[in-house]
Write a protein that holds these residues in place. Sequence first.
Motif, PDB file in Angstrom:
ATOM      1  N   ASP A 275       0.826  -1.208   0.000  1.00 12.44           N
ATOM      2  CA  ASP A 275       0.000   0.000   0.000  1.00 12.44           C
ATOM      3  C   ASP A 275       0.860   1.258   0.000  1.00 12.44           C
ATOM      4  O   ASP A 275       0.465   2.288  -0.533  1.00 12.44           O
ATOM      5  CB  ASP A 275      -0.924  -0.008   1.218  1.00 12.44           C
ATOM      6  CG  ASP A 275      -2.002  -1.074   1.086  1.00 12.44           C
ATOM      7  OD1 ASP A 275      -2.410  -1.347  -0.052  1.00 12.44           O
ATOM      8  OD2 ASP A 275      -2.434  -1.621   2.108  1.00 12.44           O
TER       9      ASP A 275
ATOM     10  N   THR B 107      -5.442  -0.448   5.503  1.00 10.62           N
ATOM     11  CA  THR B 107      -5.176  -1.501   4.530  1.00 10.62           C
ATOM     12  C   THR B 107      -6.487  -1.873   3.842  1.00 10.62           C
ATOM     13  O   THR B 107      -7.541  -1.288   4.137  1.00 10.62           O
ATOM     14  CB  THR B 107      -4.605  -2.762   5.211  1.00 10.62           C
ATOM     15  OG1 THR B 107      -5.628  -3.343   6.025  1.00 10.62           O
ATOM     16  CG2 THR B 107      -3.391  -2.450   6.066  1.00 10.62           C
ATOM     17  N   ALA B 108      -6.396  -2.848   2.939  1.00  9.48           N
ATOM     18  CA  ALA B 108      -7.606  -3.266   2.230  1.00  9.48           C
ATOM     19  C   ALA B 108      -8.598  -3.938   3.184  1.00  9.48           C
ATOM     20  O   ALA B 108      -9.772  -4.057   2.874  1.00  9.48           O
ATOM     21  CB  ALA B 108      -7.227  -4.235   1.104  1.00  9.48           C
TER      22      ALA B 108
ATOM     23  N   TYR C 190     -10.392  -0.116   7.212  1.00  9.94           N
ATOM     24  CA  TYR C 190     -10.604   1.245   6.711  1.00  9.94           C
ATOM     25  C   TYR C 190     -10.093   2.287   7.700  1.00  9.94           C
ATOM     26  O   TYR C 190      -9.840   3.418   7.336  1.00  9.94           O
ATOM     27  CB  TYR C 190     -12.094   1.495   6.472  1.00  9.94           C
ATOM     28  CG  TYR C 190     -12.680   0.770   5.292  1.00  9.94           C
ATOM     29  CD1 TYR C 190     -11.865   0.155   4.348  1.00  9.94           C
ATOM     30  CD2 TYR C 190     -14.062   0.741   5.112  1.00  9.94           C
ATOM     31  CE1 TYR C 190     -12.424  -0.497   3.265  1.00  9.94           C
ATOM     32  CE2 TYR C 190     -14.617   0.099   4.028  1.00  9.94           C
ATOM     33  CZ  TYR C 190     -13.798  -0.527   3.100  1.00  9.94           C
ATOM     34  OH  TYR C 190     -14.343  -1.155   2.031  1.00  9.94           O
TER      35      TYR C 190
ATOM     36  N   TYR D 223      -5.042  -1.386  -1.537  1.00  4.16           N
ATOM     37  CA  TYR D 223      -5.347  -2.182  -2.724  1.00  4.16           C
ATOM     38  C   TYR D 223      -5.409  -3.660  -2.363  1.00  4.16           C
ATOM     39  O   TYR D 223      -4.627  -4.128  -1.526  1.00  4.16           O
ATOM     40  CB  TYR D 223      -4.254  -1.939  -3.765  1.00  4.16           C
ATOM     41  CG  TYR D 223      -4.550  -2.413  -5.152  1.00  4.16           C
ATOM     42  CD1 TYR D 223      -5.541  -1.803  -5.907  1.00  4.16           C
ATOM     43  CD2 TYR D 223      -3.821  -3.448  -5.716  1.00  4.16           C
ATOM     44  CE1 TYR D 223      -5.793  -2.217  -7.201  1.00  4.16           C
ATOM     45  CE2 TYR D 223      -4.068  -3.864  -7.011  1.00  4.16           C
ATOM     46  CZ  TYR D 223      -5.058  -3.237  -7.754  1.00  4.16           C
ATOM     47  OH  TYR D 223      -5.302  -3.647  -9.030  1.00  4.16           O
ATOM     48  N   GLU D 224      -6.310  -4.376  -2.982  1.00  7.91           N
ATOM     49  CA  GLU D 224      -6.447  -5.811  -2.718  1.00  7.91           C
ATOM     50  C   GLU D 224      -5.441  -6.586  -3.564  1.00  7.91           C
ATOM     51  O   GLU D 224      -5.785  -7.141  -4.603  1.00  7.91           O
ATOM     52  CB  GLU D 224      -7.867  -6.269  -3.034  1.00  7.91           C
ATOM     53  CG  GLU D 224      -8.907  -5.732  -2.072  1.00  7.91           C
ATOM     54  CD  GLU D 224     -10.294  -6.232  -2.413  1.00  7.91           C
ATOM     55  OE1 GLU D 224     -11.000  -6.649  -1.498  1.00  7.91           O
ATOM     56  OE2 GLU D 224     -10.683  -6.192  -3.587  1.00  7.91           O
TER      57      GLU D 224
ATOM     58  N   MET E  54      -9.501   0.011  -1.651  1.00  8.48           N
ATOM     59  CA  MET E  54     -10.341   0.007  -0.463  1.00  8.48           C
ATOM     60  C   MET E  54     -10.031   1.221   0.404  1.00  8.48           C
ATOM     61  O   MET E  54      -8.856   1.501   0.676  1.00  8.48           O
ATOM     62  CB  MET E  54     -10.101  -1.272   0.342  1.00  8.48           C
ATOM     63  CG  MET E  54     -10.297  -2.549  -0.464  1.00  8.48           C
ATOM     64  SD  MET E  54     -11.991  -2.791  -0.990  1.00  8.48           S
ATOM     65  CE  MET E  54     -12.681  -3.621   0.425  1.00  8.48           C
TER      66      MET E  54
END
Lengths: 87, 350
Positions: A47, B85-86, B89, B159-160, B170
């Motif tokens: 990320d 993270t995915a 939130y 991101y997933e 996300m």
Amino acid sequence: MSDKATTADKTLFTPFNVVAGFIIIIGTVITILRFTGGLAAVTNLSDNNPWGLWIGFDLLVGVALAAGGFVTSAAVYLFGMKNTIQR
Amino acid sequence: MSISRRKFLGWIGAAGAGSAIGSTALAGGNKHFTGYPGSYAVLHDTVLCVGCRLCEASCNKVNELPAPDKPFTDLEVLNKKRRTTAKTYTVVNKYESAGKKGPLFRKIQCNHCLEPACASACFVRAFSKTAVGAVTYDSTVCVGCRYCMVACPFEIPAYEYDEPLTPRVMKCTMCYPRITKGQLPGCVEACPKEALTYGKREDLLKIARARIRKYPDRYVDHVYGESEMGGTSWLYLSGVPFSEIGMREDLGITPAPDLTSGALAVVPMVVGLWPVLLTGIYAISKRKEKIAEQELNEAVKHAANEVKEKAEAKLAEALAKAHTEKDAAVEKAVKKALEEAAKSQAKEDS
């Protein structure tokens, strides 16, 4: 060069074929991993680093390097400079 | 309709000048976007936050996110700095400040900018700033380029990466489905200390200022998010400088789209003009070739004609010469015959 009509007794394992086959086999494995495990399985993207070498170098630098090709084809096909190279 | 050269050049000049100064003329105006009127926001008073992670648990529940590795009751998690993270939130992080005894806590989630960087970077318009204040994401149009993640100054979108075929970006939705139904966002509803307040952004700004005025020694005299990156729909109050609770203070007050709209506004013009320009150049070079070929053909034809004419003239001359010679010979022969006839006549007479 050989003047024999047949190539039946020649080996397929030439240095070029071995290297190319190696790349193809590894690529196939990585492709299967990518489409079963997602990007996380084959890349180290996170990320915090959403763009790795692929976009950072291949896209942003590769496209710029390809500009030479754009300019050459434009000069020849658009500007009609077909016979400017003196031999 | 006839266009004079002067008129044509005038139009071209006006078009060029117009495209060059168009964006600056807009930026010179005295109007700027300060958010949709009556839009909603959340005020996060970090002084009141105790780091109980109930907001995280509630967020996980209302958004139907996968269960975390460690339960939300485990406060040991706070010892590590985390990011969104995915699968999460929102996260709460713990900070230490020299000026305060005891830990400080801050909740991290999407700040729902008034003019979101993610939305301006997205070329398929998967992000939109809704009138209620939430920045929402539409996964059906997303191509997965992750431009939004690069663009976001708060590093929020995730991101997933483990999703092979349909990975999504996300991030917090400000509980858009809930707030449009009149419910509170999940985190705000769960907060036991009222460290989170949901309401109209204008009202929250007044509340925040009132708190600063009432307890000047408890708060830093700044409402984070009032003007950061053009303003956000998530406002923060803090007792220590915001950089000490992990918030960027170098962002400035310019909304992200303002930094890029000038360059991006040129794109349609380039896309519109370059094909025309290049096609024109191609047509000109083609026409040049055609004309050169025509001229060559004509020159060859002309040269051939000239040679032919010359040959014909020579032939005619030769013919005429032959003709006169023949005539002369006939005349001579006739003369001779006449003379001979006259001679024999004279002989007979004598």
